[in-house]
Scaffold this motif. Structure first.
Motif, PDB file in Angstrom:
ATOM      1  N   HIS A   2       0.842  -1.197   0.000  1.00 32.76           N
ATOM      2  CA  HIS A   2       0.000   0.000   0.000  1.00 32.76           C
ATOM      3  C   HIS A   2       0.879   1.249   0.000  1.00 32.76           C
ATOM      4  CE1 HIS A   2      -2.657  -3.048   1.856  1.00 32.76           C
ATOM      5  NE2 HIS A   2      -3.610  -2.394   1.214  1.00 32.76           N
ATOM      6  N   ASP A  94      -7.039   1.778  -7.855  1.00 30.39           N
ATOM      7  CA  ASP A  94      -7.499   1.434  -6.514  1.00 30.39           C
ATOM      8  C   ASP A  94      -7.065   2.508  -5.530  1.00 30.39           C
ATOM      9  OD1 ASP A  94      -8.485  -0.830  -7.659  1.00 30.39           O
ATOM     10  OD2 ASP A  94      -6.768  -2.080  -7.094  1.00 30.39           O
ATOM     11  N   GLU A  96      -8.201   5.096  -2.292  1.00 34.13           N
ATOM     12  CA  GLU A  96      -9.112   5.460  -1.204  1.00 34.13           C
ATOM     13  C   GLU A  96      -8.770   6.873  -0.764  1.00 34.13           C
ATOM     14  OE1 GLU A  96      -8.968   3.013   2.369  1.00 34.13           O
ATOM     15  OE2 GLU A  96      -9.833   4.641   3.559  1.00 34.13           O
ATOM     16  N   TYR A  98      -8.803   9.261   1.791  1.00 33.17           N
ATOM     17  CA  TYR A  98      -9.000   9.054   3.216  1.00 33.17           C
ATOM     18  C   TYR A  98      -9.389  10.343   3.932  1.00 33.17           C
ATOM     19  CZ  TYR A  98      -7.876   8.122   8.071  1.00 33.17           C
ATOM     20  OH  TYR A  98      -7.934   8.026   9.428  1.00 33.17           O
ATOM     21  N   ALA A 103      -4.474  10.121   0.767  1.00 35.80           N
ATOM     22  CA  ALA A 103      -5.108   9.019   0.051  1.00 35.80           C
ATOM     23  C   ALA A 103      -4.226   7.777   0.117  1.00 35.80           C
ATOM     24  CB  ALA A 103      -5.363   9.404  -1.405  1.00 35.80           C
ATOM     25  N   SER A 106      -3.748   1.190  -3.506  1.00 33.78           N
ATOM     26  CA  SER A 106      -3.370  -0.212  -3.465  1.00 33.78           C
ATOM     27  C   SER A 106      -2.375  -0.454  -4.595  1.00 33.78           C
ATOM     28  CB  SER A 106      -4.603  -1.093  -3.669  1.00 33.78           C
ATOM     29  OG  SER A 106      -4.168  -2.404  -3.969  1.00 33.78           O
ATOM     30  N   LYS A 142      -1.718  -0.606   5.625  1.00 30.18           N
ATOM     31  CA  LYS A 142      -2.022   0.824   5.683  1.00 30.18           C
ATOM     32  C   LYS A 142      -1.352   1.477   6.886  1.00 30.18           C
ATOM     33  CE  LYS A 142      -6.434   1.994   4.601  1.00 30.18           C
ATOM     34  NZ  LYS A 142      -7.918   1.813   4.620  1.00 30.18           N
ATOM     35  N   ILE A 235      -8.400  -1.421   2.151  1.00 25.07           N
ATOM     36  CA  ILE A 235      -8.646  -0.213   1.356  1.00 25.07           C
ATOM     37  C   ILE A 235     -10.137  -0.136   1.060  1.00 25.07           C
ATOM     38  CG2 ILE A 235      -8.382   0.702  -0.967  1.00 25.07           C
ATOM     39  CD1 ILE A 235      -5.756   1.094  -0.292  1.00 25.07           C
ATOM     40  N   GLU A 236     -10.707   1.044   1.195  1.00 25.10           N
ATOM     41  CA  GLU A 236     -12.130   1.241   0.869  1.00 25.10           C
ATOM     42  C   GLU A 236     -12.228   2.034  -0.424  1.00 25.10           C
ATOM     43  OE1 GLU A 236     -13.857   2.978   4.322  1.00 25.10           O
ATOM     44  OE2 GLU A 236     -13.886   1.072   5.401  1.00 25.10           O
ATOM     45  N   LEU A 237     -12.515   1.309  -1.498  1.00 20.15           N
ATOM     46  CA  LEU A 237     -12.504   1.962  -2.807  1.00 20.15           C
ATOM     47  C   LEU A 237     -13.708   2.863  -2.995  1.00 20.15           C
ATOM     48  CD1 LEU A 237     -11.182  -0.994  -4.957  1.00 20.15           C
ATOM     49  CD2 LEU A 237      -9.921   0.845  -3.845  1.00 20.15           C
ATOM     50  N   PRO A 239     -16.636   5.080  -0.873  1.00 17.69           N
ATOM     51  CA  PRO A 239     -16.900   5.562   0.484  1.00 17.69           C
ATOM     52  C   PRO A 239     -18.131   4.867   1.059  1.00 17.69           C
ATOM     53  CG  PRO A 239     -17.420   7.255  -1.146  1.00 17.69           C
ATOM     54  CD  PRO A 239     -16.777   6.128  -1.883  1.00 17.69           C
TER      55      PRO A 239
END
Length: 421
Positions: A2, A94, A96, A98, A103, A106, A142, A235-237, A239
């Motif tokens: 990451h 990929d 996220e 944040y 950010a 991935s 992360k 990872i949250e692709l 929201p």
DNA sequence: TCTGGGGTCCTAGGACCC
DNA sequence: TCTGGGGTCCTAGGACCC
């Protein structure tokens, strides 16, 4: 692997993009209401100016050192953030986002690449295309990438990029990292761990799981596992759906009467409903709250909140204003100096997915006419500027308005303002 | 004299993040 | 005189159920 991309001193950097004369000079940005210091240039940090310090307390130091001071200008920072994220999205699908200035990427499928080299490319392109300097941390999880980015930021010879790609490097980093600087371990937890003689992140990784679980709860255990190299925070692709929308402000001058309190709450309500519609959501309940200034020990204190279930889920400003005004009346008490008020919209659900009544005898949704009006209002305000049209309940003479005396131009979002200079 | 066990749901408060 | 705003998650304890 990451990557974490973290904008350096983000709000200060945004201001500097349009004020290149301030490079190399101490700069700070203040919170809303010009209350606290929330962003500092390296030069300001070196002067000993603390994060979160009240402006009035830091003032002598700021003046003495000729520090440039800005009120916060969120439309500028939001727009700059968007630019940074757009550049970043070119590097990996990929991503996220944040926070406004960070950010995660991935790097799955990039194993064959020289990742440090890749990190340097990211950094250079963002700087060239937006003017914002960033730090890049690359690691297995992360939490480790966060740690890497921190070292990348504070260690000049790393030139903004650190890849933790073997156990020896990870160990060296964790030995140097204070436990309180680990992502997810805050001040309180750090104090608890220090009591147990856990000072560094490396020591934390050696603590047994049962103790970690007991001291830091399940979230803390996940954090430690991430430090050990196990991915526990994916990872949250996309929201996750919002659970609540809040709009609140501190008042520039204390509010003692009902009318300005009501008008402020009406203003926050209109803003919150606008956000609600932008998200395509409807709320089923609202919470209105207001409180006095807890720092003024000489004042009588009051902390109040009123919850109101709406008769049906709605995103209609007029409708929600009706209820929030009633709440404002219920919460107001004479004899207090109110410092802050706000609204929370809760019980959010997708607008087009509302619960219908079995027997259609009562109103259960906003009407088509109401929907059309809201679309029109949002459209006008988007095209011609915020509050071009607004509700009378919001008032016109906002004595409670937060102070913002040192705000820069809206360089990227209001051309009229820039051209008028 | 003596008063269970197992479960769910909700809320307030506390912790964390930027 | 003057101390930000917007979020999320977890836990403990109380209310309630049978």
């Amino acid at each position: 692997m990451h990557a974490l991309i973290d904008c350096n001193n983000f709000f200060v950097s945004c201001e500097r993009v349009f004020r290149p004369d301030l490079w190399g000079k101490p700069v700070v940005v203040l919170s809303n209401n010009d209350g606290c210091i929330i962003s500092r240039s390296n030069e300001a940090k070196a002067l000993g100016i603390k994060m979160g310090e009240p402006h009035f307390k830091a003032k002598p130091l700021l003046v003495k050192n000729n520090v440039a001071i800005f009120s916060s200008n969120y439309s500028l920072y939001g727009d700059m953030s968007h630019r940074v994220m757009q550049v970043l999205a070119q590097f990996s699908p990929d991503i996220e986002i944040y926070s406004i200035d960070e950010a995660f990427l991935s790097l799955k499928g990039f194993e064959h690449k020289n990742l440090s080299e890749y990190g340097r490319e990211v950094r250079e392109r963002i700087y060239r295309w937006t003017g914002i300097p960033v730090s890049v941390g690359i690691a297995e999880t992360k939490t480790l990438a966060k740690a890497a980015a921190n070292f990348a930021k504070i260690t000049p010879k790393l030139e903004g990029v650190l890849e933790l790609n073997n156990n020896a490097l990870v160990d060296a980093a964790l030995n140097k990292l204070d436990v309180g600087d680990v992502w997810g371990i805050g001040r309180r937890n750090a104090a608890k761990l220090n009591d147990k003689c856990i000072i560094t992140a490396k020591q934390l990784t050696k603590l047994d799981d049962a103790t970690i679980r007991k001291t830091l709860s399940i979230t803390g255990l996940k954090t430690v596992q991430e430090l050990r190299g196990q991915n526990r925070i994916p990872i949250e692709l996309a929201p996750p759906p919002k659970k609540g929308i809040t709009v609140s402000r501190s008042f520039g001058t204390p509010v003692t009467e009902l009318q300005p309190l009501q008008e402020s709450i009406a203003t926050f309500t209109a803003k919150a409903c606008e956000k609600l519609r932008k998200e395509g959501l409807a709320a089923s309940a609202i919470i209105i709250y207001a409180h006095t200034n807890k720092h003024r020990k000489q004042d009588r204190q009051f902390n109040g909140s009123v919850t109101c279930e709406l008769p049906y889920s709605s995103d209609n400003t007029a409708n929600i204003l009706h209820h929030s005004r009633e709440c404002a009346v219920r919460i107001y008490k004479e004899g207090f100096r109110y410092k802050k008020a706000g609204i929370m919209l809760i019980g959010l659900q997708e607008k087009n997915n509302e619960q219908l009544e079995l027997f259609n005898t009562v109103k259960t949704t906003d009407s088509e006419k109401e929907e059309n009006l809201m679309q029109l209002v949002d459209g006008i305000n988007k095209q011609l500027g915020n509050n071009t049209v607004f509700y009378a309940a919001q008032g016109i003479n906002h004595k409670w308005k937060p102070t913002s005396e040192l705000v820069s131009k809206h360089y990227t979002t209001r051309w009229s303002e820039v051209l008028s200079v």
